[in-house]
Scaffold this active site. Structure first.
Site, PDB file in Angstrom:
ATOM      1  N   LYS A  76       0.857  -1.188   0.000  1.00 48.77           N
ATOM      2  CA  LYS A  76       0.000   0.000   0.000  1.00 48.77           C
ATOM      3  C   LYS A  76       0.896   1.241   0.000  1.00 48.77           C
ATOM      4  CE  LYS A  76      -3.880   2.129   2.539  1.00 48.77           C
ATOM      5  NZ  LYS A  76      -4.836   2.013   3.660  1.00 48.77           N
ATOM      6  N   SER A 151      -9.853   2.287   2.697  1.00 46.63           N
ATOM      7  CA  SER A 151      -8.931   3.006   1.843  1.00 46.63           C
ATOM      8  C   SER A 151      -7.937   2.109   1.114  1.00 46.63           C
ATOM      9  CB  SER A 151      -8.143   4.020   2.674  1.00 46.63           C
ATOM     10  OG  SER A 151      -7.350   3.364   3.645  1.00 46.63           O
ATOM     11  N   SER A 175     -10.242  -0.011   6.925  1.00 45.41           N
ATOM     12  CA  SER A 175      -9.628   0.036   5.598  1.00 45.41           C
ATOM     13  C   SER A 175      -8.907  -1.223   5.122  1.00 45.41           C
ATOM     14  CB  SER A 175      -8.665   1.207   5.509  1.00 45.41           C
ATOM     15  OG  SER A 175      -9.386   2.390   5.328  1.00 45.41           O
TER      16      SER A 175
HETATM   17  N1  GLN Z   1     -13.377   4.823   6.030  1.00 51.24           N
HETATM   18  C1  GLN Z   1     -12.828   5.251   7.266  1.00 51.24           C
HETATM   19  C2  GLN Z   1     -12.371   6.689   7.128  1.00 51.24           C
HETATM   20  O1  GLN Z   1     -12.588   7.246   6.114  1.00 51.24           O
HETATM   21  C3  GLN Z   1     -11.690   4.364   7.682  1.00 51.24           C
HETATM   22  C4  GLN Z   1     -10.487   4.572   6.870  1.00 51.24           C
HETATM   23  C5  GLN Z   1      -9.334   3.725   7.310  1.00 51.24           C
HETATM   24  O2  GLN Z   1      -9.505   2.708   7.973  1.00 51.24           O
HETATM   25  N2  GLN Z   1      -8.144   4.166   6.970  1.00 51.24           N
HETATM   26  O3  GLN Z   1     -11.795   7.256   8.000  1.00 51.24           O
END
Ligand code: GLN
Length: 484
Positions: A76, A151, A175
Site C-alpha cells: 500500500k 482506503s 480500511s
Molecule cells: N473509512 C474510514 C475513514 O474514512 C476508515 C479509513 C481507514 O480505515 N483508513 O476514516
C-alpha cells in the site's frame, strides 16, 4: 499460477517449477495488461522487483530461502519505501521519495518477498471507496462500475484480480476489512501494537494498524508471521512474542463460542447480506461452534466517536505538511503565510480538508471537552462492551459492511452515507482489537465479507477459525470472471 496462494507459490518455488524472476515477470506483465482498467497501482517498481527476485532465486539456490522468499507482493502506498515514490494517495506527496523503509517493508524485504509496486488508496487513507485518491478511483474487479472499498482499495483489487498474490493494507476504521469484503479476499487488522507503525504514514495514530490482505487465511498467517513483532522505533509497539500463526490453523473448532451482536443485524443491513452471514454462521455450527447472541450496547456511538477522534488526530498529524519541509509546495509564494495556505490548499483534497477542519474544531478551546473528551469517554464505554462480551464468547461475528460494493460516484456527494460503510468495523479500532474479513458468499454477483472480531492478541485463533471455514467452503477461491 497467477491465482495461486502464497502457500502454493512457495512450494512451486521450492520445487523449482518456476523461478522468482519468472514469477515476478509474469505478474509485471499482468499488471501492464490489466492495471490500465483497474488502476490498482500508483507506482510499479519493475526494476527493484526483478533485482529482489534475482536475489531470492540465488538465496533459494543456496538453500537459504525462507517460506516467502521470492514471492511477489504489493505494498500500500502508505508505507515508506526507500528510493521509491510514496504518495499516500495525495498530491501533497506526489513528489515524495521516501528516504527510508517502513518497518513492514523492511521485514517483508528481509523475508525475501518481492515488491511489485505501490498500490492506490484513498488520500491519506481517508475514505471507504478509493475515490478520494489523487490518482483516481480504483475499479472493483468483480464489476468495474463498482468501488473496491477503501482506503486499501488498490491492494484489495490487485489481490482479487490476480495482479499480486498478496498485499499490505492499513486499517484505521475498516480500511483492510471493508475493501477485503468488497473485493472477496481475506484481510486481517491485527491488535493495535502488533505490527509496527514506523514508516507508515500517520492518519490517526491511536487507531492505525497495518496488516496483510491475501486470498486465504493460511496466507494471512504466513504474512503476519513476517510482519508482526516489537519495534523500538514505534512507541506503541507491544513487546510480546509472536506465535507461529501457521501452527494452529487446523485446530478443531469444537466448542468454539461465537457471539453475534444483535446490534450488527439491525436496520441498515442489506437483508441479502444478512442471509449470507447467517449461512456462514450455520457452517460454523456444522464445524462444532456454539452460537450465542450478545449485545454491544454502545455500538451506535462508534461512527460519531470515530469522526471526532480520527479527525482530531489527523489534524495534528497532517500539520507537518506545510510546504517547507517536504511534499508539495505552491508556486511563487508571496510570504510565509501564503506559502502555508496555498501549499496546503492546493496539496490536499476535499475529504482531507474536511477532516482537518473538523479535527481543528473539536480540539479548539471551548469545544475540546464537549467533543474530544466526550468521544474519548465513549471510546472507553465501547471498549468495556467488548471486554464484557469476551468473557462470554471466544470470537464475535457479523457482517463486515452493510452492503456489497456500491457504484462509483454513488456516495461521493454524501460524506455521512459514505462514513456509514464502516459502521461495523470502526468500533474494533476504537477498542484496539483485532478484526478480520473473509469471503462468505455473493449478493448480486458481488462478494460478501464475514467479519470476525477477536480478543486482544488472539490473531492465531482468528486465523484458525477463518482457515477452518475456508477448508469447508470455496468462497475465497472464486475469482472474478473478467480477470481469470
Ligand atoms: N473509512 C474510514 C475513514 O474514512 C476508515 C479509513 C481507514 O480505515 N483508513 O476514516
Amino acid at each position: 499460477m497467477l491465482n495461486h496462494t502464497l502457500a502454493q507459490l512457495s512450494q512451486e518455488l521450492q520445487a523449482k517449477k518456476i523461478s522468482s524472476v519468472e514469477l515476478t515477470q509474469a505478474y509485471l506483465d499482468r499488471i501492464t495488461r490489466l492495471d490500465p482498467t483497474l488502476n490498482c497501482f500508483v507506482t510499479v517498481t519493475a526494476e527493484r522487483a526483478l533485482a529482489q527476485a534475482r536475489q531470492a532465486d540465488a538465496q533459494r539456490g543456496a538453500g537459504r530461502g525462507g517460506v516467502l522468499t521470492g514471492i511477489p507482493l504489493a505494498q500500500k502506498d502508505i508505507f515508506c519505501t526507500q528510493g521509491v515514490k510514496t504518495t499516500c494517495g495525495s498530491r501533497m506527496l506526489d513528489n515524495f521519495i521516501a528516504p527510508y523503509n517502513a518497518t513492514v517493508v523492511e521485514k517483508l524485504d528481509a523475508a525475501g518477498m518481492v515488491m511489485l509496486g505501490k498500490t492506490n488508496m484513498d488520500e491519506f487513507a481517508m475514505g471507504s471507496s478509493n475515490e478520494t485518491s489523487y490518482y483516481g478511483a480504483v475499479k472493483n474487479p468483480w464489476n468495474t462500475a463498482k468501488v473496491p472499498g477503501g482506503s486499501s482499495g488498490g491492494s484489495a483489487a490487485a489481490v482479487a484480480a490476480g495482479l499480486a498474490p498478496a498485499a499490505t493494507g492499513t486499517d484505521t476504521g475498516g480500511s483492510i476489512r471493508q475493501p477485503a469484503a468488497l473485493c472477496g479476499i481475506t484481510g486481517i487488522k491485527p491488535t493495535y501494537g502488533r505490527v509496527s507503525r514506523y514508516g507508515m504514514i500517520a492518519f490517526a495514530s491511536s487507531l492505525d494498524q497495518g496488516g496483510p490482505m491475501t486470498r486465504t487465511a493460511a496466507d494471512a498467517a504466513l504474512m503476519l508471521n513476517a510482519m508482526a513483532g516489537f519495534d523500538e522505533r514505534d512507541s506503541t509497539s507491544v513487546n510480546r512474542a509472536v506465535p507461529d500463526y501457521t501452527k494452529t490453523l487446523n485446530d478443531s473448532l469444537k466448542g468454539l463460542r461465537i457471539g453475534l451482536p444483535k446490534e450488527y443485524f439491525s436496520a441498515g443491513l442489506d437483508p441479502k447480506v444478512a442471509k449470507a452471514i447467517h449461512d456462514a454462521i450455520a457452517e460454523y455450527q456444522k464445524l462444532g461452534a456454539e452460537i450465542k447472541e450478545i449485545s454491544l450496547p454502545n455500538s451506535q456511538l462508534a461512527v460519531p466517536a470515530y469522526y471526532v477522534i480520527a479527525p482530531a488526530e489527523c489534524s495534528s498529524n497532517l500539520a507537518r505538511y506545510d510546504g517547507v519541509r517536504y511534499g508539495y509546495r505552491c508556486a511563487n509564494p508571496r510570504n510565509l503565510e501564503d506559502l502555508y495556505k496555498r501549499s496546503r490548499g492546493e496539496g490536499f483534497g476535499a475529504e482531507v480538508k474536511r477532516r482537518i477542519m473538523i479535527g481543528t474544531y473539536v480540539l479548539s478551546a471551548g469545544y475540546y471537552d464537549a467533543y474530544y473528551i466526550k468521544a474519548q469517554r465513549v471510546r472507553r464505554l465501547m471498549t468495556q462492551d467488548f471486554v464484557a462480551a469476551f468473557k462470554e464468547v471466544d470470537v464475535i461475528m457479523g457482517p463486515t459492511a452493510p452492503s456489497v460494493a456500491f457504484g462509483i460516484g454513488e456516495k461521493t456527494d454524501d460524506p455521512v452515507t459514505m462514513y456509514l460503510s464502516d459502521i461495523y468495523t470502526i468500533a474494533v479500532n476504537l477498542a484496539g482489537l483485532p478484526g478480520m474479513s473473509l469471503p462468505a458468499g455473493f449478493v448480486d454477483n458481488l462478494p460478501v465479507g464475514l467479519q470476525m472480531i477477536g480478543n486482544y492478541f488472539d490473531e492465531a485463533r482468528m486465523l484458525n477459525v477463518a482457515h477452518k471455514f475456508q477448508q469447508a467452503t470455496d468462497w475465497h477461491a472464486r475469482t472474478p470472471a473478467a480477470f481469470k
